[in-house]
Design an enzyme around this catalytic site. Structure first.
Site, PDB file in Angstrom:
ATOM      1  N   CYS A   1      13.759   7.406  -0.843  1.00 29.04           N
ATOM      2  CA  CYS A   1      12.745   7.431   0.206  1.00 29.04           C
ATOM      3  C   CYS A   1      11.856   8.659   0.072  1.00 29.04           C
ATOM      4  O   CYS A   1      12.331   9.787  -0.021  1.00 29.04           O
ATOM      5  CB  CYS A   1      13.435   7.431   1.566  1.00 29.04           C
ATOM      6  SG  CYS A   1      12.303   7.456   2.961  1.00 29.04           S
TER       7      CYS A   1
ATOM      8  N   GLU B   1       4.955   1.408  -7.532  1.00 31.15           N
ATOM      9  CA  GLU B   1       6.361   1.324  -7.909  1.00 31.15           C
ATOM     10  C   GLU B   1       7.125   0.437  -6.938  1.00 31.15           C
ATOM     11  O   GLU B   1       6.753   0.318  -5.763  1.00 31.15           O
ATOM     12  CB  GLU B   1       6.998   2.720  -7.947  1.00 31.15           C
ATOM     13  CG  GLU B   1       6.414   3.622  -9.022  1.00 31.15           C
ATOM     14  CD  GLU B   1       7.042   4.997  -9.069  1.00 31.15           C
ATOM     15  OE1 GLU B   1       6.890   5.662 -10.104  1.00 31.15           O
ATOM     16  OE2 GLU B   1       7.685   5.408  -8.083  1.00 31.15           O
TER      17      GLU B   1
END
EC number: 2.1.1.192
Length: 421
Positions: free
Chosen positions: A378, A127
């Site tokens: 994150c 990704e």
């Protein structure tokens, strides 16, 4: 098991600690390899390819200019009008083979954040995330399909490593982002890509050769690369000490981000398992060497986990390690992942941690979180199961809220962190 450089097929020697202990970098492994691509080749190598096709060597330079400067994709041969029509397809097949197929694209933050799930030609998943801010545009790229570092609070680490990405597979994520921004496919109109952060899936320094080659492609001027500033590039690591020291000698003044997450070895051994090989003191010693050689401030990444590493005692211990150093702390309220029961620190705890560091004179930022609603923040990248590829012309819009930490007043860093004043 050794790590393999996808661009060359040769095994890299596994990093070792100073005592000679080998470090296992993988949990799982897939025997896959990306096709050879223009971004994997030197100028002479790509010219040799053109000659082997019976074409003038300079044709390869024309293709490179279309790719790096004009951001033309391989499936747009009609835009390469300076190439004879009969010669285009053989050149494109040889120099710009398909590397990444979009599986799904999601957007949030009023269309300013976009995550793309990719599938490689051999079926590996990864990704990347594009984020637009008022003064810059950043892409977060993956360096591996999966990750072998095994950090328990990170979705990527929970899934294990599939394989290293090739130089071209890394570069292609960046070229795609630059193309999206130039073609006004992200909200806010046309803009240029300014920042690249190697904070997606994988441990960049465990795929050292391909990552360094990618950095050189990103910073070289067209037709050799994208012409980005090295100061706009950030390489994150959990702390592979020999690789940090090696990076310092590459002549690439990129920002080094160290994923520390704990100031003491007892806790960091649990949060970042590689710490059992290179403890905190060794990791930071290498980071300070990097700062001295490059003159670049080190970013110390610290995920705030409720009741685990967010007490003021650990804030004091962290400050003890950093005071007087060319560094700043980037605090990241833990983002939720499916395989972990941990949660982010409460706002009051976050504020207390920030205050303690600031009182000790430590420059502190808190990440202005992007993409949490679409699992693009994150620690959340885990790669969706590879299914039927779909076009990304109309990304699905999910949510629109932007998280602003504590209502803080201040500037932001290129990575989207809020500097608290």
């Amino acid at each position: 098991m050794t790590a393999t450089t996808a661009e060359s097929g040769r095994p890299d020697q596994p990093p070792t600690a100073e005592a000679g202990r080998p470090v296992r970098l993988t949990l799982t492994r897939r025997a896959g390899r990306a096709p050879r691509h223009l971004a994997d080749l030197t100028r002479q190598e790509r010219r040799d390819v053109a000659v082997s096709l019976g074409q003038p060597a300079f044709r390869a330079d024309q293709v490179a200019r279309h790719y790096y400067a004009r951001l033309i994709a391989a499936d747009e041969p009609e835009a390469m009008t300076d190439l004879p029509e009969r010669d285009r397809q053989p050149l494109l097949d040889a120099l710009l083979p398909r590397l990444l197929v979009p599986v799904r694209t999601l957007s949030c933050d009023d269309g300013l954040t976009r995550k793309t799930a990719w599938r490689t030609v051999d079926g590996a998943s990864l990704e990347s995330v594009i984020m637009r801010y008022p003064d810059r545009a950043t892409v977060c790229v993956s360096s591996q399909a999966g990750c072998g570092m095994g950090c328990p609070f990170c979705a990527t680490g929970q899934g294990g490593l599939t394989r290293n990405l090739s130089t071209a597979e890394i570069v292609e994520q960046v070229v795609h982002a630059a193309r999206v921004l130039r073609r006004r496919e992200l909200a806010g109109g046309e803009t240029r890509l300014s920042n690249v952060v190697f904070m997606g899936m994988g441990e960049p320094l465990a795929n050292y050769a391909a990552v360094i080659a990618a950095l050189r492609r990103l910073t070289a001027h067209p037709p050799e690369g994208l012409g980005l500033s090295a100061r706009g590039l950030t390489v994150s690591t959990v702390g592979l000490v020999p690789a940090i020291r090696r990076l310092a000698g590459e002549g690439l003044p990129v920002t080094l981000a160290v994923s520390l997450h704990a100031p003491d070895d007892v806790l960091r051994n649990e949060l970042v398992p590689i710490n059992t090989r290179w403890p905190v003191v060794e990791v930071l010693a290498a980071a300070w060497e990097y700062a001295e050689v490059t003159g670049r401030r080190v970013s110390v990444e610290y995920a705030l986990i409720d009741g685990v590493n967010d007490d003021v005692g650990r804030a004091d211990a962290l400050a003890d390690l950093l005071v007087g150093r060319l560094a700043h702390v980037n605090l990241i309220p833990l983002n939720p992942t499916g395989g972990s029961s941990w949660r982010a620190s409460a706002p009051a705890g976050q504020r207390a941690f920030v205050r303690r560091l600031r009182d000790r004179g430590i420059v502190t930022t808190v990440r202005d979180t992007r993409g949490r609603e679409i699992a693009a923040a994150c620690g959340q990248l885990a790669a969706e199961p590879a299914g039927k590829p779909e076009r990304t012309d109309r990304p699905e819009q999910v949510g629109s809220d932007r998280l602003v930490e504590f209502g803080a007043v201040g500037s932001t860093t290129p990575d989207g962190d809020r500097v608290l004043r």
